[in-house]
Design a protein around this motif. Structure first.
Motif: not given
Length: 424
Positions: A235-237, A242-245, A253-256, A259-262
């Motif tokens: 899922d989106l969460d 997900m940690p990237i660094k 995290t990826f959210a930092d 941005t993700i949208s459907r």
């Protein structure tokens, strides 16, 4: 034949009971036999569909069509092969000799397509083998339209698709105007640069984490249990967290950084009903299923779900083959009744009431016997069968009138009724 006729005349009560049973069984078979517009005719044609986004017609011919043609040309029974390439798509049409074995041909084509798959570009979608069968054409088209958002319209159509496909008689439901889901990721280049990352690192991170790793098996002594390391994104969460660094105690995290949208892929076409955005559900029934019952169940399900539709949303039945089937069955019944009445009137005027009744019984009796045999053989009530039943009515009436007229002549010559009808 004479022995059978004599036995039927001498056992008149058994013959009458057999006739009554024939009527009852024929009526029952008429009610239960599957009804459809067209029979399942195997058309000697198939086509292989291949897709690759962005490929030009020239490259499609070189990279998709030629490897596929090289494998398919070795098939037996091919009469003609036609290939077509367009932007992002290519297809190969196969025409077989008449009288081909449809199941065997379909299996052979799939084997050749699987062999050619390794020669196609890795980015290409899986080739699809499609057989052409009039029995697989849609029997009902339902249009959904109204002043609602596209997301809401597609969501409602997919919910109806899932519910309609749960009907046992329904094979599948296609959605015309549906758009493929798309997960849109927007990365902020300044934030990414500030953290000392680049796009390739981000891409590799997501790709390497979206895997299911098989870790062997664990033998407990009482049995063997398979082990796996689940890492598939569900899922989106999962993506956003997900940690990237990692920098000291700080986890990026990826959210930092994104941005993700459907969203949906760009549409290739548009559907409108009365000027409103629309999608169309195309319902296909299973082979041998009763088309009238299938469409009635589908409409009942849609009517039940319509109470939960947004205000202003409309349902339009664009195509309904059950109306055509009902009309054909009504025409058959009217033709049978008309034939019986006209024959009775004519024979009463020329040969008397007794002959008219005997001839009048033969017409529905033969129709019910034919329908009972059709049901026993596993065929459906379709336009070909109905045409044959109506066509044979003329032949049947002629035979019955000739036999009845000859029996009357034998009676006039002094023969007993049993002798007269047996000789006739």
């Amino acid at each position: 034949m004479n022995t059978i006729i004599q036995a039927a005349i001498q056992r008149s009560r058994a013959s009458i009971m057999l006739l009554i049973f024939l009527f009852i069984a024929g009526i029952s078979a008429y009610q239960s036999i599957p009804k459809e517009a067209n029979p399942d005719v195997a058309i000697p044609m198939m086509y292989v569909s291949m897709s690759l986004d962005g490929i030009s017609p020239e490259d499609g011919e070189r990279l998709l069509i030629r490897p596929m043609e090289h494998e398919l040309r070795s098939l037996e029974g091919i009469k003609k092969m036609t290939s077509t390439a367009s932007e992002g798509h290519a297809s190969v049409m196969l025409e077989f000799d008449a009288g081909f074995d449809a199941d065997q041909a379909l299996a052979d084509v799939r084997v050749k397509v699987d062999a050619a798959r390794s020669k196609l570009p890795s980015e290409a979608e899986e080739p699809v083998v499609n057989e052409i069968n009039v029995g697989l054409f849609p029997v009902l088209s339902v249009g959904l339209s109204g002043p609602v958002s596209e997301n809401q319209l597609v969501y409602i159509a997919r919910q109806l698709q899932e519910n309609i496909e749960a009907i046992p008689e329904v094979l599948e439901v296609d959605i015309g105007g549906d758009r493929e889901d798309l997960l849109e990721v927007v990365v902020d280049p300044q934030v990414l640069e500030g953290y000392g990352l680049d796009y390739q690192q981000l891409f590799n991170l997501v790709s390497n984490n979206n895997r299911l790793v098989a870790a062997g098996s664990l033998d407990t002594g009482a049995g063997r249990m398979s082990m796996k390391v689940p890492g598939v994104i569900e899922d989106l969460d999962d993506v956003l967290s997900m940690p990237i660094k990692v920098d000291g105690d700080t986890v990026i995290t990826f959210a930092d950084v994104a941005t993700i949208s459907r969203s949906f892929k760009d549409p290739l076409g548009f559907a409108r009903i009365n000027g409103q955005p629309a999608v169309v559900l195309e319902v296909k029934k299973r082979s041998g299923a009763n088309i009238i019952s299938t469409i009635e169940q589908t409409k009942a399900l849609i009517d039940e779900a319509s109470s939960r539709f947004p205000e202003g949303m409309h349902i339009n039945y664009i195509m309904d083959q059950s109306k055509e089937v009902k009309s054909m069955l009504s025409d058959l019944l009217n033709n049978v009744l008309t034939a019986v009445v006209l024959v009775l009137i004519l024979i009463i005027a020329t040969m008397g009431v007794r002959s008219a009744v005997l001839v009048g019984i033969t017409i529905p009796g033969a129709f019910f016997a034919g329908i009972l045999m059709i049901a026993a053989l596993g065929y459906t009530m379709n336009i070909i069968v109905l045409f044959a039943l109506i066509l044979v009515a003329g032949m049947l009436v002629d035979g019955a009138i000739v036999v009845s007229e000859l029996a009357d002549r034998h009676l006039a010559e002094g023969q007993t009724p049993k002798q007269a009808w047996a000789n006739a």
